[in-house]
Write a protein that holds these residues in place. Sequence first.
Motif, PDB file in Angstrom:
ATOM      1  N   LEU A   1       0.837  -1.197   0.000  1.00  0.00           N
ATOM      2  CA  LEU A   1       0.000   0.000   0.000  1.00  0.00           C
ATOM      3  C   LEU A   1       0.866   1.238   0.000  1.00  0.00           C
ATOM      4  O   LEU A   1       1.853   1.326   0.744  1.00  0.00           O
ATOM      5  CB  LEU A   1      -0.910   0.008   1.237  1.00  0.00           C
ATOM      6  CG  LEU A   1      -1.865   1.189   1.378  1.00  0.00           C
ATOM      7  CD1 LEU A   1      -2.905   1.176   0.243  1.00  0.00           C
ATOM      8  CD2 LEU A   1      -2.585   1.146   2.727  1.00  0.00           C
ATOM      9  N   ALA A   2       0.463   2.224  -0.894  1.00  0.00           N
ATOM     10  CA  ALA A   2       1.159   3.508  -0.961  1.00  0.00           C
ATOM     11  C   ALA A   2       0.136   4.626  -1.010  1.00  0.00           C
ATOM     12  O   ALA A   2      -0.972   4.446  -1.514  1.00  0.00           O
ATOM     13  CB  ALA A   2       2.076   3.562  -2.169  1.00  0.00           C
TER      14      ALA A   2
ATOM     15  N   GLN B   1      10.096  -3.005 -12.708  1.00  0.00           N
ATOM     16  CA  GLN B   1      10.871  -4.236 -12.617  1.00  0.00           C
ATOM     17  C   GLN B   1      10.912  -4.643 -11.154  1.00  0.00           C
ATOM     18  O   GLN B   1      10.647  -3.849 -10.265  1.00  0.00           O
ATOM     19  CB  GLN B   1      12.289  -4.025 -13.123  1.00  0.00           C
ATOM     20  CG  GLN B   1      13.100  -3.034 -12.285  1.00  0.00           C
ATOM     21  CD  GLN B   1      14.514  -2.892 -12.809  1.00  0.00           C
ATOM     22  OE1 GLN B   1      14.778  -3.246 -13.936  1.00  0.00           O
ATOM     23  NE2 GLN B   1      15.419  -2.391 -11.981  1.00  0.00           N
ATOM     24  N   SER B   2      11.217  -5.905 -10.939  1.00  0.00           N
ATOM     25  CA  SER B   2      11.328  -6.393  -9.568  1.00  0.00           C
ATOM     26  C   SER B   2      12.656  -5.933  -8.975  1.00  0.00           C
ATOM     27  O   SER B   2      13.652  -5.784  -9.683  1.00  0.00           O
ATOM     28  CB  SER B   2      11.241  -7.920  -9.558  1.00  0.00           C
ATOM     29  OG  SER B   2      11.499  -8.400  -8.257  1.00  0.00           O
TER      30      SER B   2
ATOM     31  N   GLU C   1       2.757  -5.062  -5.165  1.00  0.00           N
ATOM     32  CA  GLU C   1       3.569  -6.238  -4.898  1.00  0.00           C
ATOM     33  C   GLU C   1       4.777  -5.840  -4.035  1.00  0.00           C
ATOM     34  O   GLU C   1       5.424  -4.827  -4.283  1.00  0.00           O
ATOM     35  CB  GLU C   1       4.056  -6.855  -6.198  1.00  0.00           C
ATOM     36  CG  GLU C   1       2.942  -7.458  -7.032  1.00  0.00           C
ATOM     37  CD  GLU C   1       3.477  -8.208  -8.235  1.00  0.00           C
ATOM     38  OE1 GLU C   1       4.683  -8.535  -8.241  1.00  0.00           O
ATOM     39  OE2 GLU C   1       2.680  -8.448  -9.171  1.00  0.00           O
ATOM     40  N   PRO C   2       5.068  -6.635  -2.991  1.00  0.00           N
ATOM     41  CA  PRO C   2       6.230  -6.299  -2.145  1.00  0.00           C
ATOM     42  C   PRO C   2       7.541  -6.383  -2.939  1.00  0.00           C
ATOM     43  O   PRO C   2       7.633  -7.084  -3.955  1.00  0.00           O
ATOM     44  CB  PRO C   2       6.176  -7.367  -1.043  1.00  0.00           C
ATOM     45  CG  PRO C   2       4.767  -7.884  -1.057  1.00  0.00           C
ATOM     46  CD  PRO C   2       4.318  -7.778  -2.487  1.00  0.00           C
TER      47      PRO C   2
ATOM     48  N   PRO D   1       8.737  -2.262   0.179  1.00  0.00           N
ATOM     49  CA  PRO D   1       9.635  -3.086   1.000  1.00  0.00           C
ATOM     50  C   PRO D   1       9.328  -4.568   0.846  1.00  0.00           C
ATOM     51  O   PRO D   1       8.372  -4.956   0.194  1.00  0.00           O
ATOM     52  CB  PRO D   1       9.346  -2.588   2.416  1.00  0.00           C
ATOM     53  CG  PRO D   1       7.935  -2.097   2.365  1.00  0.00           C
ATOM     54  CD  PRO D   1       7.745  -1.519   0.985  1.00  0.00           C
ATOM     55  N   GLU D   2      10.238  -5.381   1.501  1.00  0.00           N
ATOM     56  CA  GLU D   2      10.060  -6.818   1.451  1.00  0.00           C
ATOM     57  C   GLU D   2       8.768  -7.222   2.158  1.00  0.00           C
ATOM     58  O   GLU D   2       8.303  -6.556   3.079  1.00  0.00           O
ATOM     59  CB  GLU D   2      11.238  -7.530   2.129  1.00  0.00           C
ATOM     60  CG  GLU D   2      12.527  -7.527   1.346  1.00  0.00           C
ATOM     61  CD  GLU D   2      13.581  -8.398   1.998  1.00  0.00           C
ATOM     62  OE1 GLU D   2      13.644  -9.590   1.651  1.00  0.00           O
ATOM     63  OE2 GLU D   2      14.321  -7.871   2.858  1.00  0.00           O
ATOM     64  N   GLY D   3       8.284  -8.452   1.753  1.00  0.00           N
ATOM     65  CA  GLY D   3       7.135  -9.073   2.400  1.00  0.00           C
ATOM     66  C   GLY D   3       7.426 -10.525   2.666  1.00  0.00           C
ATOM     67  O   GLY D   3       8.490 -11.041   2.333  1.00  0.00           O
ATOM     68  N   VAL D   4       6.497 -11.197   3.257  1.00  0.00           N
ATOM     69  CA  VAL D   4       6.677 -12.626   3.515  1.00  0.00           C
ATOM     70  C   VAL D   4       6.549 -13.369   2.202  1.00  0.00           C
ATOM     71  O   VAL D   4       5.785 -12.974   1.312  1.00  0.00           O
ATOM     72  CB  VAL D   4       5.656 -13.134   4.549  1.00  0.00           C
ATOM     73  CG1 VAL D   4       5.871 -12.444   5.887  1.00  0.00           C
ATOM     74  CG2 VAL D   4       4.230 -12.924   4.065  1.00  0.00           C
TER      75      VAL D   4
END
Length: 1183
Positions: free
Chosen positions: A845-846, A873-874, A903-904, A932-935
């Motif tokens: 979320l942003a 890009q990732s 997407e994280p 940021p990173e996610g699970v």
Amino acid sequence: MQLEIMPRKKRLSAGRAPLLLLLCQLVRALDVPLDLVQPPTITQQSPKDYIIDPRENIVIQCEAKGKPPPSFSWTRNGTHFDIEKDPLVTMKPGSGTLTINIMSEGKAETYEGVYQCTARNERGAAISNNIVVRPSRSPLWTKEKLEPITLRNGQSLILPCRPPLGLPPPIIFWMDNSFQRLPQSERVSQGLNGDLYFSNVLPEDTREDYICYARFNHTQTIQQKQPISVKVISVDELNDTIAANLNDSEFYSAKSNRERPPTFLTPEGNASHKEELRGNVLSLECIAEGLPTPIIYWIKEDGTLPINRTFYKNFKKTLQIIQVSEADSGNYQCIAKNPLGAIYHTISVTVKAAPYWIMAPQNLVLSPGEDGRLICRANGNPKPRISWLSNGVPIEIAPDDPSRNIDGDTIIFSNVQERSSAVYQCNASNEYGYLLANAFVNVLAEPPRILTSANTLYQVITDRPALLDCAFFGSPLPTVEWFKGAKGSALREDIYVLHENGTLEIPVAQKDSTGTYTCVARNKLGMAKNEVHLEIKDATRIIKQPEYAVVQRGGTVSFECKVKHDHTLIPTITWLKDSGELPNDGRFTVDKDHLVVADVWDNDGGTYTCVANTTLDNVSASAVLSVVDVPNPPFDLELTDQLDKSVQLSWTPGNDNNSPITKFIIEYEDAMHEAGLWHHQTEVSGMQTTAQLKLSPYVNYSFRVMAVNSLGRSLPSEASEQYLTKAAEPDTNPTAVEGLGSEPDNLVITWKPLNGFESNGPGLQYKVSWRQKDGDDEWTSVVVANVSKYIVSGTPTFVPYLIKVQALNDVGFAPEPAVVMGHSGEDLPMVAPGNVRVNVVNSTLAEVHWDPVPLKSIRGHLQGYRIYYWKAQSSSKRNRRHLEKKILTFQGSKTHGMLPGLEPFSHYTLNVRVVNGKGEGPASPDRVFNTPEGVPSAPSSLKIVNPTLDSLTLEWDPPSRPNGILTEYTLKYQPINSTHELGPLVDLKIPANKTRWTLKNLNFSTRYKFYFYAQTAAGSGSQITEEAVTNVDEAMASRQVDIATQGWFIGLMCAVALLILILLIVCFIRRNKGGKYPVKEKEDAHADPEIQPMKEDDGTFGEYSDAEDHKPLKKGSRTPSDRTVKKEDSDDSLVDYGEGVNGQFNEDGSFIGQYSGKKEKEPAEGNESSEAPSPVNAMNSFV
């Protein structure tokens, strides 16, 4: 001894005295059996006043009985009538009836006269009444010249009838040449004498065919009087010259035609007298003239009119009292009244009476030596004179009889002997008529005889009276007693009633009344007896009665009638309608218990009665059928009070078809503008038959009415006459006025035009006016035809305008219209939003902020702001791919919004654009941000290979969506014993770069449950589960073979195999019904908080489950042949947000779209297997 059967009955007491039938000496209506000697008795004779038809033979009746049979003779006008000398006269053999043959020759008038018949035998002579024979007459009217009658409007008139005297008097009525009865009313009516009375004449009374008819019913002929001509003229038509030339017969009366109080036309004067005979109909008449027409009232001065015997005829001009008696004598007053006055006439009524019987003499049957008496008592007004005859001869000159003594109206007999037998006549007469009665004295000595048939069977319904006959005769009069049963004693109980004619009555018969009854009659000359039989039957009852029914016309109705009856009686069921037979119509169907009426009509309504008949009783039950339907259409529509803007409509309601009319609906048609199209006008109550209708100008109206009841609405009535209203200026202006530009340089003004009904006149047009709202310009106006749009060109872009549209026609303008605001055409926005800022809330979320675009730069109606964003890009170099752009629209003037579903660990770019009614403006500069990173997601697959006695090897694929940098894997496992209980949980950490791991030092032949998941810096991801079994120890298997050679073990294994088979069947059934793996309950019971998997959000694991949780494996296998569990990809997808393309937010920035991405299943709580265990695993667990 003397006999007379009286109407009283004797009820015996319950004492010891025998139940005897004791008759008093006076016995009425005693019939002597015809085989015994008896004097003559007249049984039939012609009436006293005998009017004959001269066209037929004359028959004068005289019948008599006696023993020996009597002979007959006749007198005519007091002298012997020798029938043998007249060839036209014959006497019926064995009878005294005369037939006079006037059909062949002779005239009826020749045989007019007074006839009397005598019937004679050795015991006496009986005589008939004096029979006055007269032929009927129907004479013609005497010819007369009838002058036309001319009179003025409002005068009274009497048209005389004066019919010829006929026998009997004729019936009078007035008709015209077409044989149509002339209408009568309070103003015009026929008197009792046949004259036609007019209280006052009207011009419509003018006609040339007033004809009086006389109908002679006896000869069935009608005679008519010459037609009378009547002409009624107004005073204006009758000038002095014409009046002077009219003679008296031409000018009927000189009375004024002005209003006047009543005067009597009949009877004349203030008082009159009326005499009537008792038993006749008293008819009193008063007819008055006057203008306005008088109304007649009746009163009795010294009493009240008898309620049940008083009737009014001829519009209350005739008072009738039926069965008049002396008590009805007195003064009766009729009153004639109109608004100008009242008059009175008193009629004095005297009621006279021809003789009538008080006690007529009755036949006497006496035994030798007995006494008796004949009594003859009569009354009348004046009092009648009583005279006696013996065998037709006045008793004064009759042969002397020492046993009789005359005492006025009584003859007393003492110690009679056989020679005392004779027929006596009593004559009671006064000036109004006479009475003649024959009564014989018959001296007999006869032993008793029973006249009732032997062994008669009586059948009686229970609880009803039973009457057992015992008709008897004897002289002296016998005594009668009754017995029940073969050896019963004389009936003496008080439940029996003994009638004087010998009948035994059981007032309330019961079942125990059944039996044989014996009647015994005794006198001094002997005894006679007779047996009869009595049976008591159950009453017929209707146990299911027909019920009230309401049915719509055309429907079907059924009435039920169930009957219970005595089993020995056969009932017949009959259905009646309104007390008559059912219509002979195939729509009526009758079966055993039902009456069905199909396709019901209006005239089928009424009372339906079910009648159950047996030979002994009948019962009935009724129900009413009410046939209902929608009302019939109203009719006779009439328009009155016709004004410019209103009219009154009246109508006559049609038949409501047994359902009250609740309202009337009025519709109109505008034949000028919308011919054939009907519109709703108004509704009124069902009690009204008129309505005041508001109208619009310049409409050619027609109206129709529909009636409504509970079943629906009627068909429309016929249309009324048309009514065209005058034209007028319009009442209203167009509605829905709008101003919107279709191009940047125009203004399109639209409106909803008036319909033809609203135009109010010809030449409908519109005056369209506009000016800029913020300027000082004058209104610009243009008049256009009957259209709905006008385009103003050359306008500035998106400028507010004031607009109004006014209707006008050839008569004038509508009222001043309302002013509405519109805008000229829009253009694309010129400026992009500035100062775009992104705040990353979390990994998915942003929040985006921007500065608003100035309104002038928008150049149109602000629709909102639109964000374009895409994943470039990732952040992970292993996965670089470009995704399509997504769009979110935020309505109104919002300056911030949320971007969900990101997407994280990803790289995003976005820009913002303003939107108006024309489209989008330019894009803001791109802004870049990272999530940021996610699970991570669950590992893509997990398979177990190379099982050995104490080891298992696990192989897996990394998560399809790591959502960050993997730090390690976590493997947890625990054993499952043969009772499905879970063992201790072992936890292992495996480096992130591994995809294979071998577990050693495991128990042989043991099932293990594995839980496997990946981790990033953000936390643990979803887990994947699997089960596997280590190999069996070969030494143990060898021992099992040795044991298997033993017989006891073979039997044990068979039993175990059977139990396992039953267990497998139960497990498969549970699995097919969606049941859980049996270990689940054990895991719940032994759950250890230490070994529960962690959840993604709070650091704890969710429930474990197979990768294909709840999906059955084929052919009973728990895993595929390569023991690999393949996870489906479960990519999280962003839901489309905002309007238009992807989704939208609320004004406060909260997301109002719908997220539809897939989510990884969390493991179920405990252990939920997807299917029952395989036979191999079950055996291993058992060993």
